[in-house]
Design a protein around this motif. Structure first.
Motif, PDB file in Angstrom:
ATOM      1  N   PRO A   1      -2.109  -4.825   4.913  1.00 44.53           N
ATOM      2  CA  PRO A   1      -1.194  -4.947   3.782  1.00 44.53           C
ATOM      3  C   PRO A   1       0.134  -5.574   4.200  1.00 44.53           C
ATOM      4  CG  PRO A   1      -1.520  -2.634   4.387  1.00 44.53           C
ATOM      5  CD  PRO A   1      -2.339  -3.458   5.317  1.00 44.53           C
ATOM      6  N   LEU A   2       0.847  -6.121   3.236  1.00 49.57           N
ATOM      7  CA  LEU A   2       2.192  -6.633   3.479  1.00 49.57           C
ATOM      8  C   LEU A   2       3.102  -5.498   3.939  1.00 49.57           C
ATOM      9  CD1 LEU A   2       4.440  -8.829   3.184  1.00 49.57           C
ATOM     10  CD2 LEU A   2       4.712  -8.012   0.829  1.00 49.57           C
ATOM     11  N   LEU A   3       2.969  -4.352   3.280  1.00 50.22           N
ATOM     12  CA  LEU A   3       3.759  -3.161   3.604  1.00 50.22           C
ATOM     13  C   LEU A   3       2.894  -1.938   3.389  1.00 50.22           C
ATOM     14  CD1 LEU A   3       6.506  -1.693   4.197  1.00 50.22           C
ATOM     15  CD2 LEU A   3       6.906  -1.767   1.717  1.00 50.22           C
ATOM     16  N   SER A   4       2.888  -1.048   4.368  1.00 48.77           N
ATOM     17  CA  SER A   4       2.210   0.247   4.248  1.00 48.77           C
ATOM     18  C   SER A   4       3.273   1.326   4.144  1.00 48.77           C
ATOM     19  CB  SER A   4       1.340   0.537   5.476  1.00 48.77           C
ATOM     20  OG  SER A   4       0.318  -0.417   5.606  1.00 48.77           O
ATOM     21  N   ILE A   5       3.116   2.204   3.162  1.00 44.12           N
ATOM     22  CA  ILE A   5       4.047   3.319   2.986  1.00 44.12           C
ATOM     23  C   ILE A   5       3.264   4.608   3.172  1.00 44.12           C
ATOM     24  CG2 ILE A   5       5.704   4.438   1.459  1.00 44.12           C
ATOM     25  CD1 ILE A   5       5.985   1.727   0.001  1.00 44.12           C
ATOM     26  N   PHE A   6       3.733   5.425   4.112  1.00 38.03           N
ATOM     27  CA  PHE A   6       3.098   6.687   4.477  1.00 38.03           C
ATOM     28  C   PHE A   6       4.060   7.846   4.242  1.00 38.03           C
ATOM     29  CE2 PHE A   6       1.524   3.446   7.524  1.00 38.03           C
ATOM     30  CZ  PHE A   6       0.160   3.538   7.314  1.00 38.03           C
ATOM     31  N   ASN A   7       3.588   9.066   4.521  1.00 41.25           N
ATOM     32  CA  ASN A   7       4.416  10.270   4.535  1.00 41.25           C
ATOM     33  C   ASN A   7       4.703  10.594   5.992  1.00 41.25           C
ATOM     34  OD1 ASN A   7       5.046  13.226   4.571  1.00 41.25           O
ATOM     35  ND2 ASN A   7       4.704  12.991   2.374  1.00 41.25           N
TER      36      ASN A   7
ATOM     37  N   ALA B   1       9.573  -3.906   8.156  1.00 43.57           N
ATOM     38  CA  ALA B   1       9.850  -3.336   6.836  1.00 43.57           C
ATOM     39  C   ALA B   1      11.317  -3.538   6.477  1.00 43.57           C
ATOM     40  CB  ALA B   1       9.482  -1.859   6.803  1.00 43.57           C
ATOM     41  N   LEU B   2      12.199  -3.349   7.445  1.00 47.27           N
ATOM     42  CA  LEU B   2      13.632  -3.570   7.199  1.00 47.27           C
ATOM     43  C   LEU B   2      13.878  -5.022   6.804  1.00 47.27           C
ATOM     44  CD1 LEU B   2      15.122  -1.510  10.167  1.00 47.27           C
ATOM     45  CD2 LEU B   2      15.037  -0.834   7.748  1.00 47.27           C
ATOM     46  N   MET B   3      13.151  -5.942   7.427  1.00 47.05           N
ATOM     47  CA  MET B   3      13.296  -7.364   7.087  1.00 47.05           C
ATOM     48  C   MET B   3      12.835  -7.662   5.659  1.00 47.05           C
ATOM     49  SD  MET B   3      12.267  -9.193  10.718  1.00 47.05           S
ATOM     50  CE  MET B   3      11.856 -10.707   9.885  1.00 47.05           C
ATOM     51  N   LEU B   4      11.919  -6.858   5.136  1.00 50.54           N
ATOM     52  CA  LEU B   4      11.468  -7.021   3.753  1.00 50.54           C
ATOM     53  C   LEU B   4      12.488  -6.456   2.755  1.00 50.54           C
ATOM     54  CD1 LEU B   4       7.670  -6.078   3.899  1.00 50.54           C
ATOM     55  CD2 LEU B   4       8.657  -8.344   3.525  1.00 50.54           C
ATOM     56  N   GLY B   5      13.460  -5.708   3.276  1.00 49.91           N
ATOM     57  CA  GLY B   5      14.471  -5.117   2.407  1.00 49.91           C
ATOM     58  C   GLY B   5      14.346  -3.621   2.220  1.00 49.91           C
TER      59      GLY B   5
ATOM     60  N   ALA C   1       0.833  -1.195   0.000  1.00 53.09           N
ATOM     61  CA  ALA C   1       0.000   0.000   0.000  1.00 53.09           C
ATOM     62  C   ALA C   1       0.871   1.249   0.000  1.00 53.09           C
ATOM     63  CB  ALA C   1      -0.912   0.002   1.218  1.00 53.09           C
ATOM     64  N   VAL C   2       0.841   1.971  -1.094  1.00 51.24           N
ATOM     65  CA  VAL C   2       1.541   3.249  -1.209  1.00 51.24           C
ATOM     66  C   VAL C   2       0.494   4.331  -1.032  1.00 51.24           C
ATOM     67  CG1 VAL C   2       2.905   4.750  -2.694  1.00 51.24           C
ATOM     68  CG2 VAL C   2       3.194   2.269  -2.837  1.00 51.24           C
ATOM     69  N   SER C   3       0.644   5.128   0.010  1.00 53.40           N
ATOM     70  CA  SER C   3      -0.376   6.141   0.285  1.00 53.40           C
ATOM     71  C   SER C   3       0.243   7.528   0.398  1.00 53.40           C
ATOM     72  CB  SER C   3      -1.129   5.806   1.581  1.00 53.40           C
ATOM     73  OG  SER C   3      -0.361   6.146   2.715  1.00 53.40           O
ATOM     74  N   GLY C   4      -0.635   8.506   0.333  1.00 51.47           N
ATOM     75  CA  GLY C   4      -0.226   9.879   0.598  1.00 51.47           C
ATOM     76  C   GLY C   4      -0.520  10.274   2.024  1.00 51.47           C
TER      77      GLY C   4
ATOM     78  N   ALA D   1       5.819  -1.377   7.939  1.00 49.08           N
ATOM     79  CA  ALA D   1       5.436  -0.018   7.555  1.00 49.08           C
ATOM     80  C   ALA D   1       6.668   0.859   7.481  1.00 49.08           C
ATOM     81  CB  ALA D   1       4.443   0.557   8.564  1.00 49.08           C
ATOM     82  N   CYS D   2       6.577   1.850   6.614  1.00 44.86           N
ATOM     83  CA  CYS D   2       7.650   2.831   6.500  1.00 44.86           C
ATOM     84  C   CYS D   2       7.045   4.163   6.075  1.00 44.86           C
ATOM     85  CB  CYS D   2       8.712   2.368   5.507  1.00 44.86           C
ATOM     86  SG  CYS D   2       8.133   2.159   3.815  1.00 44.86           S
ATOM     87  N   THR D   3       7.876   5.197   6.110  1.00 49.16           N
ATOM     88  CA  THR D   3       7.448   6.519   5.664  1.00 49.16           C
ATOM     89  C   THR D   3       8.452   7.059   4.662  1.00 49.16           C
ATOM     90  OG1 THR D   3       8.633   7.628   7.472  1.00 49.16           O
ATOM     91  CG2 THR D   3       6.302   7.127   7.842  1.00 49.16           C
TER      92      THR D   3
END
Length: 121
Positions: free
Chosen positions: A41-47, A100-104, A22-25, A71-73
């Motif tokens: 989600p497998l990975l959530s990407i936030f701002n 998230a670091l474990m996913l690379g 999930a790539v979000s704003g 998750a990451c930002t």
């Protein structure tokens, strides 16, 4: 290969999106984290929204980590808040939880590069 969901708001996700990237704003605050938790989600990407007082802009990372979700930002200086395409195309990872670091995922890496790596494995 996980499905890619590019959404301006994390609120657009639903349980049918479980396992997606999930790539979000959206900002990485607790209110956003609750929507991500519901969708799983497998990975959530936030701002990171400038991180803010008491690290409120990245609070989702620890919350989701505790729930077993990556998750990451991206930095607010690299991508526009509220615009998922800017997150994806311009965003640079600023913070990442251990899952998230474990996913690379790597801090200082471009979001698009992260996506390319995850979608080829």
């Amino acid at each position: 290969m996980p499905t890619l969901r590019v959404v301006d708001s994390i609120t657009e996700l639903s349980p049918v999106d479980a396992g997606c990237i999930a790539v979000s704003g959206s900002h990485g605050g607790l209110s956003s984290a609750r929507y991500a938790l519901a969708a799983r989600p497998l990975l959530s990407i936030f701002n990171d929204a400038g991180v803010g007082k008491d690290s409120a802009g990245v609070a989702a990372l620890d919350f989701l980590q505790a729930s077993g979700l990556a998750a990451c930002t991206v930095s607010h200086k690299s991508a526009r808040i509220g615009e998922a395409l800017s997150t994806m195309c311009d965003g640079v990872i600023s913070y990442a939880n251990p899952l998230a670091l474990m996913l690379g995922v790597q801090v200082s890496e471009g979001c698009q590069r992260v996506l390319d790596k995850l979608q080829t494995h």
